[in-house]
Design a protein around this motif. Structure first.
Motif, PDB file in Angstrom:
ATOM      1  N   HIS A 107       0.833  -1.207   0.000  1.00 19.78           N
ATOM      2  CA  HIS A 107       0.000   0.000   0.000  1.00 19.78           C
ATOM      3  C   HIS A 107       0.863   1.250   0.000  1.00 19.78           C
ATOM      4  O   HIS A 107       0.570   2.222  -0.660  1.00 19.78           O
ATOM      5  N   PHE A 108       1.918   1.209   0.806  1.00 15.30           N
ATOM      6  CA  PHE A 108       2.794   2.375   0.920  1.00 15.30           C
ATOM      7  C   PHE A 108       4.099   2.065   0.199  1.00 15.30           C
ATOM      8  O   PHE A 108       4.988   1.439   0.757  1.00 15.30           O
ATOM      9  N   VAL A 299      -9.045   1.460   5.146  1.00 15.65           N
ATOM     10  CA  VAL A 299      -9.136   0.861   3.809  1.00 15.65           C
ATOM     11  C   VAL A 299      -8.533  -0.544   3.834  1.00 15.65           C
ATOM     12  O   VAL A 299      -9.136  -1.512   3.376  1.00 15.65           O
ATOM     13  N   ILE A 300      -7.338  -0.639   4.426  1.00 13.72           N
ATOM     14  CA  ILE A 300      -6.643  -1.928   4.480  1.00 13.72           C
ATOM     15  C   ILE A 300      -7.452  -2.931   5.304  1.00 13.72           C
ATOM     16  O   ILE A 300      -7.516  -4.115   4.979  1.00 13.72           O
ATOM     17  N   ASN A 309      -8.834   1.566  -7.303  1.00 12.71           N
ATOM     18  CA  ASN A 309      -7.617   1.185  -6.574  1.00 12.71           C
ATOM     19  C   ASN A 309      -6.642   2.353  -6.417  1.00 12.71           C
ATOM     20  O   ASN A 309      -6.139   2.616  -5.329  1.00 12.71           O
ATOM     21  N   MET A 310      -6.403   3.070  -7.519  1.00 11.71           N
ATOM     22  CA  MET A 310      -5.374   4.109  -7.493  1.00 11.71           C
ATOM     23  C   MET A 310      -5.756   5.300  -6.613  1.00 11.71           C
ATOM     24  O   MET A 310      -4.924   6.154  -6.313  1.00 11.71           O
ATOM     25  N   GLU A 311      -7.036   5.380  -6.217  1.00 12.78           N
ATOM     26  CA  GLU A 311      -7.456   6.493  -5.370  1.00 12.78           C
ATOM     27  C   GLU A 311      -7.004   6.330  -3.920  1.00 12.78           C
ATOM     28  O   GLU A 311      -7.257   7.185  -3.075  1.00 12.78           O
ATOM     29  N   PHE A 312      -6.312   5.250  -3.642  1.00 10.23           N
ATOM     30  CA  PHE A 312      -5.684   5.100  -2.327  1.00 10.23           C
ATOM     31  C   PHE A 312      -4.778   6.311  -2.068  1.00 10.23           C
ATOM     32  O   PHE A 312      -4.636   6.768  -0.945  1.00 10.23           O
ATOM     33  N   ASN A 313      -4.223   6.801  -3.160  1.00  9.64           N
ATOM     34  CA  ASN A 313      -3.390   7.995  -3.132  1.00  9.64           C
ATOM     35  C   ASN A 313      -4.120   9.208  -2.538  1.00  9.64           C
ATOM     36  O   ASN A 313      -3.555   9.989  -1.775  1.00  9.64           O
ATOM     37  N   THR A 314      -5.397   9.353  -2.917  1.00 10.31           N
ATOM     38  CA  THR A 314      -6.200  10.462  -2.387  1.00 10.31           C
ATOM     39  C   THR A 314      -6.415  10.287  -0.887  1.00 10.31           C
ATOM     40  O   THR A 314      -6.356  11.253  -0.118  1.00 10.31           O
ATOM     41  N   ILE A 315      -6.656   9.052  -0.488  1.00  7.78           N
ATOM     42  CA  ILE A 315      -6.861   8.754   0.933  1.00  7.78           C
ATOM     43  C   ILE A 315      -5.592   9.068   1.719  1.00  7.78           C
ATOM     44  O   ILE A 315      -5.626   9.629   2.815  1.00  7.78           O
ATOM     45  N   PHE A 316      -4.483   8.735   1.117  1.00  9.08           N
ATOM     46  CA  PHE A 316      -3.176   9.011   1.712  1.00  9.08           C
ATOM     47  C   PHE A 316      -3.019  10.512   1.958  1.00  9.08           C
ATOM     48  O   PHE A 316      -2.548  10.952   2.998  1.00  9.08           O
TER      49      PHE A 316
END
Ligand SMILES: [Zn+2]
Length: 331
Positions: A107-108, A299-300, A309-316
């Motif tokens: 994830h990171f 999320v995890i 999937n790629m919107e994990f970046n926004t959550i970050f």
């Protein structure tokens, strides 16, 4: 002569080679100085044929031993060490395979791989091969979380539309997410897969109590968002970022608009959101924004679902923003 040659990077900026131990909470951690990365040119050497086949012909190659018949993918041996170095020959294998272990999910990622995270990384035995090949793994069902791809899951090789001849030119998705024709198609491209309609998790019907509780939670969420917007450090965390998010929770649907440094809470969710967030308990999102636990963790832990999937970046970025607020308060 006493003349000193000037180095490109002065020696005082070059860290010592070596390592030391730091103790945190009674545990020892080994710390070593390392360079992040350097630009350099290198040849793929004997693996050129394999990478050229991926890049130019969308074919997956292996090598077959002329004596024992073992097929290795990728074709990393020109001679078989099991057979006293009998020569191998290049053959093509199929583009459907089976996971031979459960892949960990990153994830990171480091800065080099952040743009492709979160991704799974696991080993697949393709039909016609005897060894497993390490590949990137994704899902078309939204955010990649544990449980979607496991040991034994059948997967299909997919080719990026633009390829440069490296292993990230390809990735795998579970065949259960594809249509029969897609599974059977050789050289399936990323653009031939539907990434836009993942199946949303269903929310239980909301009681009048849920709706009332939700209203209170959203009130708190709004005041946190207002506070973020007033904080310069927090504004910087999402500078240049724009996303329309539709949030679905038990008790309410609403919109969160990220707009270059500012966040707007919207009673009515956007009709054409950039992505959808589903979290049964709206408190999950509230707590994340209030820096009571990270949203990325939710999320995890599958408490909060993302349609892309790629919107994990926004959550970050939202997490970083919450952290900025908390740090500003400490000062
Ligand atoms: Zn052999």
């Amino acid at each position: 002569m006493g003349s000193k040659r000037e180095r490109v990077i002065p020696s005082k900026y070059i860290p010592e080679v070596g390592s030391h131990v730091e103790t945190i909470d009674g545990k020892n951690y080994l710390i070593a100085n390392d360079a992040m990365y350097a630009f350099y040119r290198r040849t793929k050497g004997e693996l050129s044929e394999f990478f050229l086949a991926l890049r130019d012909e969308k074919r997956l190659l292996g090598c077959k031993c002329s004596r024992c018949g073992l097929v290795r993918v990728p074709p990393f041996l020109t001679h078989c060490p099991d057979c006293n170095f009998a020569p191998t020959k290049i053959i093509e294998v199929e583009q459907v395979g089976v996971m031979n272990s459960t892949p960990p999910i990153t994830h990171f990622a480091t800065s080099l791989f952040q743009h492709i995270a979160p991704y799974g990384r696991g080993r697949v035995i393709f039909k016609g091969a005897d060894t497993a090949m390490s590949v990137l793994l994704y899902t078309t069902t939204g955010i990649l979380v544990p449980g979607i791809i496991k040991k034994g899951t059948e997967v299909k090789l997919v080719f990026n539309d633009e390829r440069i001849g490296n292993v990230a030119d390809v990735f795998c998705v579970p065949t259960s997410e594809l249509r029969k024709a897609q599974i059977e198609k050789k050289c399936l491209l990323r653009s031939e897969i539907d990434w836009e309609s993942p199946v949303e998790p269903k929310l239980p019907a909301a009681s009048a109590g849920d709706v009332a509780a939700c209203r209170e939670i959203l009130k708190e969420m709004r005041s946190i968002i207002d506070e973020m917007n007033r904080n310069e450090r927090a504004r910087k965390d999402i500078a240049g970022w724009r996303r329309d998010i539709l949030v679905k929770t038990r008790g309410a649907e609403f919109g969160i608009r990220i707009d270059d440094g500012k966040i707007r809470f919207e009673e009515k969710g956007p009709a054409a959101p950039d992505f959808v967030m589903v979290c049964e308990d709206p408190r999950t999102l509230l707590d994340g924004l209030a820096y009571r636990g990270a949203i990325t963790d939710s999320v995890i832990n599958k408490k909060l679902w993302l349609s892309k999937n790629m919107e994990f970046n926004t959550i970050f970025k939202l997490d970083r923003r919450a952290r900025s607020i908390a740090r500003s308060k400490k000062v």
